[in-house]
Design an enzyme around this catalytic site. Structure first.
Site, PDB file in Angstrom:
ATOM      1  N   GLU A   1      36.250  34.196  27.757  1.00  0.00           N
ATOM      2  CA  GLU A   1      37.695  34.418  27.647  1.00  0.00           C
ATOM      3  C   GLU A   1      38.273  33.593  26.495  1.00  0.00           C
ATOM      4  O   GLU A   1      39.073  34.095  25.684  1.00  0.00           O
ATOM      5  CB  GLU A   1      38.381  34.041  28.964  1.00  0.00           C
ATOM      6  CG  GLU A   1      38.004  34.935  30.136  1.00  0.00           C
ATOM      7  CD  GLU A   1      36.727  34.513  30.851  1.00  0.00           C
ATOM      8  OE1 GLU A   1      36.372  35.138  31.864  1.00  0.00           O
ATOM      9  OE2 GLU A   1      36.073  33.546  30.383  1.00  0.00           O
TER      10      GLU A   1
ATOM     11  N   ASP B   1      33.938  45.798  39.643  1.00  0.00           N
ATOM     12  CA  ASP B   1      33.782  45.306  41.013  1.00  0.00           C
ATOM     13  C   ASP B   1      34.979  44.519  41.519  1.00  0.00           C
ATOM     14  O   ASP B   1      34.962  44.013  42.641  1.00  0.00           O
ATOM     15  CB  ASP B   1      32.512  44.452  41.131  1.00  0.00           C
ATOM     16  CG  ASP B   1      32.469  43.304  40.128  1.00  0.00           C
ATOM     17  OD1 ASP B   1      33.348  43.243  39.253  1.00  0.00           O
ATOM     18  OD2 ASP B   1      31.544  42.476  40.221  1.00  0.00           O
TER      19      ASP B   1
END
Length: 291
Positions: free
Chosen positions: A237, A148
């Site tokens: 992350e 997206d």
């Protein structure tokens, strides 16, 4: 390895290419040594899925050294993804995987999207495939390319400069409640000394998934590096990168981290009240169609 039959941007924009199907984003002498960029894209079934993946597939048609690893959150592969890749001419430049998110980690429909980490199993499946089926000695780069987001083709020109043994970073627009999250560099613009993040800035790597790429050799040197459901919220992350490099070892790209080439966009959920009405009558608007 990659075809040289490409037009430059000016020729392409002014219809001066003999074949307008390709746009050259690299210089003529760069094609022989381009690293493969393996883009791992987690995806899941929803009304907007085909539209999102179609838009993303156009990036692949413009970037010749991109290889797509599409990982579906499903019990089996779907014809929608297979048909889309074939229609985009990407069957030979892609791998289709599937793994279902455990029920305990599925975000309830009434809850905000961020209450559970998404794409953990799917990204790990992509990493496992790379470690199992690609050459450890191959010069290549790994990028987590959500379906997206919005990507400039110039991002991949920059990404191709990722050095062996390094993780490269750059700014990301429209993320973390800021117009842009970006690395902060030293005076010489050669080293990352911090980040401007305001959301959980105490994270060791306070960056978005779209903000970095990994030289693939690091994944073989550190087989323990992966994502985890046990990571603290917003730390996916960091969970991966902490096993690969330190923040000071990051390689800044995108014109010394001054260019924004990727944006953390989010498609608005489609209102389907009319479709719901049809369904109650045993009808549907997409009869015999793949939307």
């Amino acid at each position: 390895m990659f075809s040289k039959q490409y037009c430059n941007v000016y020729q392409y924009a002014n219809n001066r290419c003999a074949d307008r199907t390709e746009l050259r984003i690299y210089k003529e002498n760069e094609y022989e040594n381009l690293p493969t960029i393996y883009a791992i894209t987690p995806t899941y079934a929803r009304p907007e899925q085909k539209a999102e993946l179609t838009r993303l597939s156009h990036v692949f048609t413009l970037v010749p050294n991109l290889y797509w690893i599409v990982v579906e959150d499903a019990d089996e592969k779907t014809s929608l993804v297979e048909n889309l890749l074939a229609r985009a001419g990407l069957t030979l430049r892609s791998t289709k995987l599937h793994v279902k998110t455990p029920a305990a980690y599925v975000t309830p429909k009434t809850a905000p999207y961020w209450v559970q980490p998404r794409g953990v199993k799917q990204r790990n499946a992509g990493l496992s495939w790379l470690r199992s089926y690609t050459d450890p000695e191959e010069r290549s780069i790994v990028y987590f390319m959500d379906d997206d987001n919005t990507y400039s083709v110039d991002l991949f020109t920059e990404m191709s400069k990722t050095q062996p043994g390094r993780v490269s970073v750059w700014p990301v627009g429209l993320v973390g409640t800021l117009l842009v999250e970006r690395p902060i560099l030293n005076a010489k613009k050669t080293e990352v000394i911090g980040f401007n993040s305001v959301w959980n800035p105490e994270r060791p790597f306070p960056i978005d998934m779209a903000a970095f790429a990994i030289s693939k050799d690091l994944l073989f040197q550190h087989p323990e590096a992966r994502f985890s459901y046990n990571a603290q919220l917003g730390y996916q992350e960091t969970e991966l990168l902490k096993n690969l490099v330190t923040p000071r070892e990051l390689q800044p790209l995108a014109t010394e981290s001054e260019d924004v080439l990727v944006w953390h966009t989010r498609t608005q959920k489609t209102v389907l009240t009319g479709e719901d009405g049809l369904n109650k009558k045993g009808e549907r608007s997409d009869e015999d169609l793949e939307v």
